[in-house]
Write an enzyme that holds these catalytic residues in place. Structure first.
Site, short mmCIF file in Angstrom:
data_model
loop_
_atom_site.label_atom_id
_atom_site.label_comp_id
_atom_site.label_asym_id
_atom_site.label_seq_id
_atom_site.Cartn_x
_atom_site.Cartn_y
_atom_site.Cartn_z
N ASP A 199 -8.12 44.12 -7.09
CA ASP A 199 -7.33 43.91 -5.88
C ASP A 199 -7.76 44.89 -4.80
O ASP A 199 -7.94 46.08 -5.06
CB ASP A 199 -5.84 44.13 -6.23
CG ASP A 199 -4.92 43.84 -5.07
OD1 ASP A 199 -4.98 42.73 -4.53
OD2 ASP A 199 -4.13 44.73 -4.70
N GLU A 242 -11.90 41.40 -4.88
CA GLU A 242 -11.43 40.92 -3.59
C GLU A 242 -12.01 41.88 -2.56
O GLU A 242 -11.60 43.04 -2.48
CB GLU A 242 -9.90 40.97 -3.53
CG GLU A 242 -9.36 40.57 -2.18
CD GLU A 242 -7.90 40.96 -1.94
OE1 GLU A 242 -7.23 40.24 -1.21
OE2 GLU A 242 -7.44 41.99 -2.48
C1 GLC Z 1 -4.14 41.73 -2.16
C2 GLC Z 1 -3.36 40.62 -2.80
C3 GLC Z 1 -2.08 40.42 -2.07
C4 GLC Z 1 -1.28 41.71 -2.11
C5 GLC Z 1 -2.13 42.87 -1.58
C6 GLC Z 1 -1.48 44.18 -1.88
O1 GLC Z 1 -4.55 41.41 -0.88
O2 GLC Z 1 -4.15 39.44 -2.86
O3 GLC Z 1 -1.33 39.36 -2.59
O4 GLC Z 1 -0.14 41.60 -1.33
O5 GLC Z 1 -3.40 42.91 -2.19
O6 GLC Z 1 -1.58 44.47 -3.26
#
Ligand code: GLC
Ligand code: CA
Length: 546
Positions: A199, A242
């Site tokens: 993440d 991500e």
């Molecule tokens: C990422 C996740 C999202 C979350 C954020 C904070 O962007 O995909 O859903 O709110 O991280 O953890």
């Protein structure tokens, strides 16, 4: 060869609490998910990605973690998790889980000790004592937070938070924090997971705090460290990150030798794909594919259409963004954070089957691994009355029974309401009904998944964009492996039928076979192929050598 399993995986992302409720308390759970595995196996899914399921106050849907080494009690316990893992393995389905270590919940015991100046834990987080000034431009969710600093009365200092104020950032520069992260990796790897979705990866490794200007900007070596650790624990577990950064910065996340992240979710092609459909032109897709860096042979892109967050359009130019909003999210309530769309896939296309399949066909055939957001395979709709990104996180629609067959609980007790109005209501859109319709989205996707797996060239072959006589509307490309196996995909971005001539890159092919249409094989003469495609149609071909 079993290596690089992720290159030909079909990944399905889901949230346990809205997938299947086994005990009627209104919240999906691991027992329910285990029962749902037969559906996923039948669909052809080979890897599940579970959104955070750890103990959490749940203010950011589990992305605010209170205990990384636990299962949230409402979802079950570690025994239920292990039983689920066991059955997933029996069915040949791997499992990857979210690794949310940019921040914790402010209720995490580490933070509770840190704010009391416990010498061990204080430096797990990022503090400053002087007032921060205006940082409103640095927040991750514009309109929801005003600053990336929050004052804490006990610590008598400000803590840094890239996301919501209840998510204090972990100080990843502190080696003790990185040891904790490795402990998390090791724990879940020991329980059999095949990897992690990292993440907010760019923030995990970025310099944090008051004097960031003076520090090096990013510490990519942290990624090497995590990957190395995981490799020693388990041979083939992966890190899928991500990393929503401009294309020229993506290489660093893979690492020049491919020793950092195995896969990156491709946030660059994603908005360009929607722009292409909005503009009825392949040009944005081609442009975005060409802008991507070459990636190491051991690495892979992960392609998705929609996910659990907003569809982020910020990488598009202003007029392009407007084209997308006009086509897919014309109302203010469908938009979010001044940059994105908080809708599900099917309603963005007004429930149009051809456009939905066109989108899937593109992410199934460009070189990468396709990722589904649960429910999009049956064309579920959104609930715009829910806050922020929760609009696309309503319960799975299994049948036209009460609560869509998701739960037997009274309606008011459901974790989130089921979509029960309009054309995307569970009465019309549900697994049971779609399964019985041979040409339904679900059945078309099941065939697409099967075919994608039968032709691994799509995932691992070298690909090339092909010339056609209809470049304004047709996107054609081919993938060829070292053994001379080649497949070709052609996509019609226009809503009108098209006849197209595709130029092959060499003239050693004898004939081609259609992989979906019920049509005879055709001979190839003079290195060209002639195709007829319906509006928003696509065709996949196998090219046979002479
Ligand atoms: C990422 C996740 C999202 C979350 C954020 C904070 O962007 O995909 O859903 O709110 O991280 O953890
Ligand atoms: Ca339950």
């Amino acid at each position: 060869m079993q290596s690089h399993w992720f290159k030909n995986a079909v990944i399905y992302c889901l949230e346990v609490d809205v997938f299947n409720d086994s005990n009627g308390d209104g919240i999906g759970d691991f027992v329910g998910l285990r029962q749902g595995l037969s559906y996923l196996a039948g669909l052809g899914v080979s890897c599940l990605w579970l959104l955070p399921f750890f103990k959490s106050p749940d203010r950011d849907d589990g992305y605010d973690v209170m205990d990384y080494l636990s299962v949230d009690p409402v979802l079950g316990d570690l025994g239920d998790f292990a039983a689920f893992m066991d059955e997933a393995r029996d069915r040949g389905i791997r499992v990857i889980i979210d690794l949310v270590v940019n921040h914790t919940s402010n209720r995490h015991p580490w933070f509770q000790r840190a704010r009391r100046k416990d010498p061990k834990y204080h430096d797990y987080y990022v503090w400053r004592s002087d007032p921060p000034g205006d940082t409103s431009k640095e927040v991750a969710f514009p309109g929801k937070e005003k600053s990336v600093w929050q004052y804490d009365k006990l610590a008598k200092a400000y803590y840094f938070h890239r996301f919501y104020h209840y998510q204090p950032d972990l100080n990843t520069a502190n080696p003790a924090v990185r040891e904790e992260i490795k402990k998390i990796l090791g724990f879940w790897a020991a329980l059999g997971v095949s990897g992690f979705r990292v993440d907010a990866a760019p923030f995990v490794i970025s310099a944090k705090g008051a004097n960031v200007e003076k520090q090096p900007h990013e510490s990519f070596e942290f990624l090497n460290e995590f990957r190395e650790f995981l490799r020693w624990k388990t041979g083939d577990a992966i890190l899928l990150a991500e990393a929503n950064v401009p294309p020229e910065q993506l290489t660093d996340f893979f690492g020049p030798e491919g020793t950092r992240m195995n896969m990156l979710l491709n946030f660059y092609v994603n908005p360009h794909l929607f722009l292409a459909i909005a503009q009825k032109s392949p040009e944005p897709i081609l442009r975005s594919l060409r802008a991507l860096p070459q990636i190491p042979a051991s690495c892979q892109w992960a392609y998705f259409l929609r996910n659990h967050d907003e569809l982020d359009l910020s990488r598009l130019a202003e007029p392009e963004r407007e084209d997308c909003l006009r086509a897919f999210a014309p109302k203010k309530e469908m938009q979010l954070y001044g940059r994105g769309i908080r809708r599900r896939l099917a309603p963005m296309f007004n429930g149009d089957l051809a456009q939905t399949l066109l989108g899937y066909s593109i992410i199934f055939t460009i070189p990468g691994t396709p990722v589904f957001w649960f429910g999009d395979e049956i064309g579920m709709g959104e609930d715009l009355s829910l806050e922020e990104r929760n609009s696309v996180r309503t319960p799975m629609q299994w049948s036209n029974e009460r609560n869509a067959g998701f739960s037997t609980a009274p309606k008011e007790q459901l974790r989130r309401p089921v979509v029960s109005k309009g054309r995307f209501s569970y009465r019309k859109v549900n697994v049971r009904d779609l399964r019985r319709e041979p040409q339904s989205l679900l059945n078309c996707l099941e065939r697409m998944i099967r075919t994608r797996k039968e032709y691994p060239e799509f995932g691992t072959g070298s690909y090339r964009i092909l010339e056609t006589d209809r470049p304004k509307v047709i996107f054609a490309h081919a993938c060829e492996d070292d053994g001379g196996h080649a497949v070709l995909a052609a996509h019609n971005l226009s809503d009108k039928p098209e006849t197209v001539t595709v130029h092959l890159w060499k003239d050693s092919f004898d004939h081609f076979a259609y992989l979906f249409e019920e049509r005879e094989d055709e001979r190839i003469s003079d290195g060209k192929i002639h195709l007829k495609l319906p509006g928003h149609g696509y065709s996949w071909l196998r090219l046979a050598p002479r």
